[in-house]
Scaffold this active site. Structure first.
Site, short mmCIF file in Angstrom:
data_model
loop_
_atom_site.label_atom_id
_atom_site.label_comp_id
_atom_site.label_asym_id
_atom_site.label_seq_id
_atom_site.Cartn_x
_atom_site.Cartn_y
_atom_site.Cartn_z
N HIS A 177 0.28 -11.79 0.23
CA HIS A 177 1.06 -10.83 -0.56
C HIS A 177 2.40 -11.53 -0.83
CE1 HIS A 177 -1.32 -8.08 2.05
NE2 HIS A 177 -1.33 -7.26 1.05
N ASP A 236 4.65 -11.42 2.10
CA ASP A 236 4.27 -12.18 3.31
C ASP A 236 4.95 -13.54 3.30
OD1 ASP A 236 2.34 -10.21 3.69
OD2 ASP A 236 0.77 -11.39 2.73
C1 XLS Z 1 -5.37 -2.93 3.68
C2 XLS Z 1 -5.93 -3.99 2.85
C3 XLS Z 1 -4.96 -5.09 2.48
C4 XLS Z 1 -5.49 -5.88 1.32
C5 XLS Z 1 -4.47 -6.69 0.61
O1 XLS Z 1 -6.08 -2.13 4.24
O2 XLS Z 1 -7.06 -4.49 3.47
O3 XLS Z 1 -4.70 -5.90 3.59
O4 XLS Z 1 -6.52 -6.72 1.73
O5 XLS Z 1 -3.45 -5.91 0.12
#
Ligand code: XLS
Ligand code: NI
Ligand code: NI
Length: 440
Positions: free
Chosen positions: A102, A105
């Site tokens: 993200h 991140d």
């Molecule tokens: C949350 C999601 C998230 C996505 C990416 O539950 O799994 O981590 O994979 O935004």
């Protein structure tokens, strides 16, 4: 730059009799299965957020793991770079070829989005530099449009036009960075795209706006040379009571309704399937038969818990069924992103490696066993036999659209009563699966 995971060697394949905790027992990257190497079948990816960010903090207690990676202060660019260093060392030691991220991140988010974007430029230059001379690539990128308070009422689905613009700005920048890092895909997980109560929600309006944001993202992505797939990652609930991308069937219907189905596929997460009260295999099958199986978030939930625990996958039965679907679908255009995190008491650097070894070995075993199931042939033979009444006679005419309702009715009336369908043989088939799973 000094070694971060000092004392942890490169993780090698040692085979099933090895007792070395820092070795693969089943994942043998160059081993060929059904015409492709294991590493071609299993493009594994590291999730930046869990592996380099999650420190075990939960609703009841603070973090247990130190993820500063030697930086003197967390939440700084120094820390962001330390995470890059740690991530690349980690991936190299495990032989992982992809990462997912993200925007937030990668860098700490600033109050002014212009400064966040500047930091993203800086860190992506640093990552590009790190990528040189390695075969590590970006699997997919995404924008976090659920953590910042501005997204309390959603991103694409927000009631605020200004917030919608901020969502657009984040998607644009995350696409820029994804393309810059050569990403194969771009994910939309509808973090807060849903509702808490229908009393304050215009569902049609919100869904139309989510589709608008996606169309704008596709147009922009294509204009800057992004040729990969966009993905929706379905999830039924959490954080919202109801999320619009409930499951694969719902998300596929949405994409078709709004004309997005040519550019989007599914990114299926096992734990989200559990929350939707489906099996992982079900979600993969529904995606595959619609030509929309793109990528996988490899984790597992706990059937006794109603939330997204993001555990590292250890269930070989489920992994086998998942790999059966993947093999039948001809593989993934995306990969297997470990959207998984260590349990809170597993807080050491070694635990981070044990977790990936577990996950990679689980999918490797799943691959081996799924290939054996297919090569064994008994299950496929039975499915063929089960529907064989449609191969000739009246059944073939139905399949060929060569018969009217009246003709079918006449046929039935003439028969008076049909024989029962052949037995479903579920127990026989389940015993074949056990036989394949435990045959050595
Ligand atoms: C949350 C999601 C998230 C996505 C990416 O539950 O799994 O981590 O994979 O935004
Ligand atoms: Ni996910
Ligand atoms: Ni999830």
């Amino acid at each position: 730059m000094s070694e971060i995971f000092a004392g942890i060697p490169e993780i090698k394949f040692e085979g099933k009799d090895s007792k070395n905790p820092l070795a693969f027992k089943y994942y043998d990257p160059k081993k060929v299965i059904m015409g492709k190497t294991m590493e071609e079948h299993l493009p594994f990816a590291m999730a930046w957020w869990h592996n380099l960010g999650a420190n075990g903090v939960d609703m009841f207690g603070r973090g247990t793991a130190d993820k500063s990676f030697g930086a003197s202060t967390e939440g700084t660019m120094e820390h962001a770079k330390a995470k890059v260093d740690a991530g690349f060392e980690f991936m190299k030691k495990l032989g992982i070829k992809y990462f997912c991220f993200h925007d937030v991140d990668l860098v700490p988010e600033a109050d002014d989005i212009n400064e966040t974007n500047r930091r993203l430029d800086e860190i992506s230059d640093y990552i590009l530099e790190k990528m040189k001379g390695t075969d590590i690539k970006c699997l997919w990128g995404t924008a976090n449009m659920f953590s910042n308070p501005r997204f309390m009422a959603g991103a694409g689905s927000t009631c605020s036009a200004d917030v919608f613009c901020f969502a657009a700005a984040q998607v644009k920048k995350a696409l820029d960075i994804t393309v810059k890092l050569g990403g194969r895909g771009y994910v939309f997980w509808g973090g807060r795209e849903g509702y808490e109560t229908l009393l304050n929600t215009d569902v049609k309006f919100e869904q139309e706006n989510i589709a608008k944001l996606m169309h704008l993202a596709v147009d922009y992505g294509r204009s800057i040379g992004f040729t990969g797939d966009f993905y929706i990652e379905p999830k039924p609930k959490e954080p919202m009571k109801h999320q619009y991308d409930f499951d694969a069937a719902t998300a596929i219907g949405f994409l078709r309704q709004y004309g997005l189905d040519k550019d989007f596929k599914m990114n299926i997460e096992a734990n989200h399937a559990t929350l939707a009260q489906h099996t992982f295999q079900h979600e993969l099958r529904i995606s595959a038969i619609n030509g929309m199986l793109g990528s996988i978030d490899a984790n597992q939930g706990d059937p006794l818990l109603g939330w997204d625990t993001d555990e590292f996958p250890c269930n070989v039965y489920d992994a086998t069924m998942a790999m059966y679907e993947v093999l039948k679908a001809g593989g993934l255009t995306g990969g297997f992103n470990f959207d998984s995190k260590n349990r809170r008491p597993s807080y050491t650097y070694e635990d981070m490696f044990y977790a990936f070894i577990l996950g990679m070995d689980t999918f490797a075993l799943g691959l081996i066993k799924a290939a054996e199931m297919i090569e064994d042939g008994r299950i496929d033979d039975f499915i063929k036999e089960r529907y064989s009444s449609f191969e000739s006679g009246i059944g073939k005419k139905i399949r060929d659209d060569a018969v009217s309702l009246k003709e079918l009715s006449d046929y039935a009336l003439n028969m008076k009563a049909p024989a029962l369908p052949i037995s479903g043989k579920q127990e026989y088939l389940e015993s074949i699966v056990n036989n394949v799973l435990f045959n050595n």
